[in-house]
Design a protein around this motif. Structure first.
Motif, mmCIF file in Angstrom:
data_model
loop_
_atom_site.group_PDB
_atom_site.id
_atom_site.type_symbol
_atom_site.label_atom_id
_atom_site.label_comp_id
_atom_site.label_asym_id
_atom_site.label_seq_id
_atom_site.Cartn_x
_atom_site.Cartn_y
_atom_site.Cartn_z
ATOM 1 N N ARG A 40 0.859 -1.186 0.000
ATOM 2 C CA ARG A 40 0.000 0.000 0.000
ATOM 3 C C ARG A 40 0.896 1.237 0.000
ATOM 4 N NH1 ARG A 40 -0.552 2.430 5.098
ATOM 5 N NH2 ARG A 40 0.210 1.187 6.835
ATOM 6 N N THR A 41 0.339 2.353 -0.382
ATOM 7 C CA THR A 41 1.108 3.591 -0.416
ATOM 8 C C THR A 41 1.554 3.958 0.996
ATOM 9 O OG1 THR A 41 -0.051 4.386 -2.370
ATOM 10 C CG2 THR A 41 1.020 6.048 -1.003
ATOM 11 N N LEU A 42 2.827 4.305 1.126
ATOM 12 C CA LEU A 42 3.382 4.733 2.413
ATOM 13 C C LEU A 42 3.745 6.212 2.326
ATOM 14 C CD1 LEU A 42 5.744 1.744 3.267
ATOM 15 C CD2 LEU A 42 3.390 2.120 4.029
ATOM 16 N N HIS A 43 3.427 6.949 3.388
ATOM 17 C CA HIS A 43 3.703 8.381 3.426
ATOM 18 C C HIS A 43 4.848 8.669 4.391
ATOM 19 C CE1 HIS A 43 0.192 9.236 1.015
ATOM 20 N NE2 HIS A 43 -0.500 8.391 1.785
ATOM 21 N N ASN A 44 5.590 9.714 4.069
ATOM 22 C CA ASN A 44 6.700 10.177 4.906
ATOM 23 C C ASN A 44 7.737 9.091 5.167
ATOM 24 O OD1 ASN A 44 5.704 12.858 5.215
ATOM 25 N ND2 ASN A 44 4.144 12.004 6.588
ATOM 26 N N VAL A 45 8.161 8.450 4.080
ATOM 27 C CA VAL A 45 9.212 7.436 4.176
ATOM 28 C C VAL A 45 10.534 8.151 4.417
ATOM 29 C CG1 VAL A 45 10.431 5.592 2.954
ATOM 30 C CG2 VAL A 45 7.950 5.870 2.655
ATOM 31 N N ARG A 46 11.267 7.655 5.388
ATOM 32 C CA ARG A 46 12.573 8.223 5.736
ATOM 33 C C ARG A 46 13.562 7.070 5.894
ATOM 34 N NH1 ARG A 46 13.815 13.157 7.727
ATOM 35 N NH2 ARG A 46 11.654 13.574 8.259
ATOM 36 N N THR A 123 35.866 -5.009 8.606
ATOM 37 C CA THR A 123 34.446 -5.071 8.271
ATOM 38 C C THR A 123 33.653 -4.327 9.329
ATOM 39 O OG1 THR A 123 34.762 -7.189 7.146
ATOM 40 C CG2 THR A 123 32.522 -6.623 7.800
ATOM 41 N N TYR A 124 32.856 -3.388 8.883
ATOM 42 C CA TYR A 124 32.052 -2.535 9.751
ATOM 43 C C TYR A 124 30.584 -2.923 9.573
ATOM 44 C CZ TYR A 124 36.262 0.357 9.980
ATOM 45 O OH TYR A 124 37.547 0.825 10.173
ATOM 46 N N ARG A 125 29.856 -3.010 10.681
ATOM 47 C CA ARG A 125 28.456 -3.415 10.618
ATOM 48 C C ARG A 125 27.565 -2.391 11.296
ATOM 49 N NH1 ARG A 125 31.428 -8.052 11.095
ATOM 50 N NH2 ARG A 125 30.981 -9.619 9.513
ATOM 51 N N GLY A 126 26.371 -2.256 10.740
ATOM 52 C CA GLY A 126 25.384 -1.360 11.312
ATOM 53 C C GLY A 126 24.023 -1.654 10.721
ATOM 54 N N THR A 127 23.127 -0.674 10.823
ATOM 55 C CA THR A 127 21.745 -0.882 10.406
ATOM 56 C C THR A 127 21.222 0.315 9.626
ATOM 57 O OG1 THR A 127 21.363 -2.207 12.395
ATOM 58 C CG2 THR A 127 19.425 -1.395 11.262
ATOM 59 N N VAL A 128 20.478 0.008 8.568
ATOM 60 C CA VAL A 128 19.715 1.014 7.845
ATOM 61 C C VAL A 128 18.295 0.933 8.391
ATOM 62 C CG1 VAL A 128 18.866 1.773 5.586
ATOM 63 C CG2 VAL A 128 21.127 0.705 5.781
ATOM 64 N N ARG A 129 17.743 2.083 8.737
ATOM 65 C CA ARG A 129 16.399 2.132 9.320
ATOM 66 C C ARG A 129 15.468 2.854 8.354
ATOM 67 N NH1 ARG A 129 14.217 2.201 14.668
ATOM 68 N NH2 ARG A 129 12.485 3.653 14.866
ATOM 69 N N VAL A 130 14.358 2.178 8.002
ATOM 70 C CA VAL A 130 13.356 2.754 7.110
ATOM 71 C C VAL A 130 12.079 2.935 7.916
ATOM 72 C CG1 VAL A 130 12.072 2.480 4.958
ATOM 73 C CG2 VAL A 130 14.376 1.516 5.159
ATOM 74 N N THR A 131 11.583 4.168 7.979
ATOM 75 C CA THR A 131 10.349 4.445 8.708
ATOM 76 C C THR A 131 9.339 5.102 7.773
ATOM 77 O OG1 THR A 131 11.143 6.609 9.446
ATOM 78 C CG2 THR A 131 11.541 4.736 10.920
ATOM 79 N N ALA A 132 8.058 4.964 8.118
ATOM 80 C CA ALA A 132 6.966 5.615 7.387
ATOM 81 C C ALA A 132 5.789 5.715 8.336
ATOM 82 C CB ALA A 132 6.603 4.823 6.139
ATOM 83 N N ASP A 133 4.858 6.595 8.010
ATOM 84 C CA ASP A 133 3.670 6.770 8.852
ATOM 85 C C ASP A 133 2.879 5.468 8.964
ATOM 86 O OD1 ASP A 133 4.396 9.411 9.015
ATOM 87 O OD2 ASP A 133 2.804 10.145 7.682
ATOM 88 N N GLY A 134 2.555 5.066 10.186
ATOM 89 C CA GLY A 134 1.650 3.965 10.419
ATOM 90 C C GLY A 134 2.188 2.563 10.245
ATOM 91 N N VAL A 135 3.506 2.404 10.088
ATOM 92 C CA VAL A 135 4.081 1.064 9.955
ATOM 93 C C VAL A 135 5.276 0.917 10.892
ATOM 94 C CG1 VAL A 135 3.330 0.712 7.562
ATOM 95 C CG2 VAL A 135 5.565 1.724 8.010
ATOM 96 N N GLU A 136 5.571 -0.317 11.248
ATOM 97 C CA GLU A 136 6.746 -0.590 12.072
ATOM 98 C C GLU A 136 8.009 -0.300 11.259
ATOM 99 O OE1 GLU A 136 7.040 -1.713 15.330
ATOM 100 O OE2 GLU A 136 4.911 -1.203 15.388
#
Length: 188
Positions: A40-46, A123-136
């Motif tokens: 579904r369409t997601l708003h304010n994806v960061r 080797t360096y490790r980390g996390t990419v975080r994707v957020t949007a309105d109304g979803v985990e």
């Protein structure tokens, strides 16, 4: 990282899920694409990246990783043969911190990693975080391998660029005047 990801006209050929991986030298830029898709369409994806850390405690700070959504250009048919006309992935939208993700389309986000000249190998490790309105939030592992050498500060390879306007009509398979006319019309 350099594969073109089309929104919907061509199949996605990348890896689904897993870890994003980048390999580069010290003082080098290298990119990788994170490709998003939603039912579904997601708003304010960061999209954001945290600090990357090696096993021995060395770091790559988040400010060394630029997050760039990929934009699309609606191409038109040129006067020569091409295999695709339509929404072509091309510009990196460096001004766009937040965007909407339409339902059912592939949306790449370019992550451009730049290591420091003195970056320790490993080797360096980390996390990419994707957020949007109304979803985990979506958390994607990121692994950056830095080789044990640095990109030289000075380059000693000559670069020659030649453009001959007189040769342009030959690209269009026409006589000089007709080819020039088609070329000029296409550029307008």
């Amino acid at each position: 990282g350099i594969d073109k990801v089309f929104r919907e006209d061509r199949p996605f050929r990348g890896q689904i899920g897993g870890t994003l991986r980048v390999e580069l030298a010290a003082d080098e830029y290298e990119g990788v694409q994170l490709v998003l898709r939603a039912k579904r369409t997601l708003h304010n994806v960061r999209v954001s990246v945290g600090r990357l850390e090696s096993e021995d405690g060395a770091m790559i700070d988040p400010d060394r990783i630029e997050v760039l959504p990929v934009g699309y250009v609606n191409t038109k048919r040129p006067p020569y043969e091409v295999d695709y006309v339509g929404w072509w992935p091309d510009p990196l939208l460096d001004y766009l911190d937040v965007f909407d993700l339409d339902a059912g389309v592939w949306q790449p986000v370019w992550l451009d990693v730049h290591t420091r000249p003195e970056q320790r190998p490993g080797t360096y490790r980390g996390t990419v975080r994707v957020t949007a309105d109304g979803v985990e939030p979506l958390l994607v592992p990121l692994e950056v391998h830095v080789w044990n050498f640095a990109v030289p500060v000075e380059y000693h390879l000559p670069l020659a660029v030649v453009f001959s306007e007189g040769k342009v009509p030959w690209l269009y398979g026409k006589g000089d005047e007709e080819g020039k006319r088609q070329y000029t019309a296409y550029c307008e």
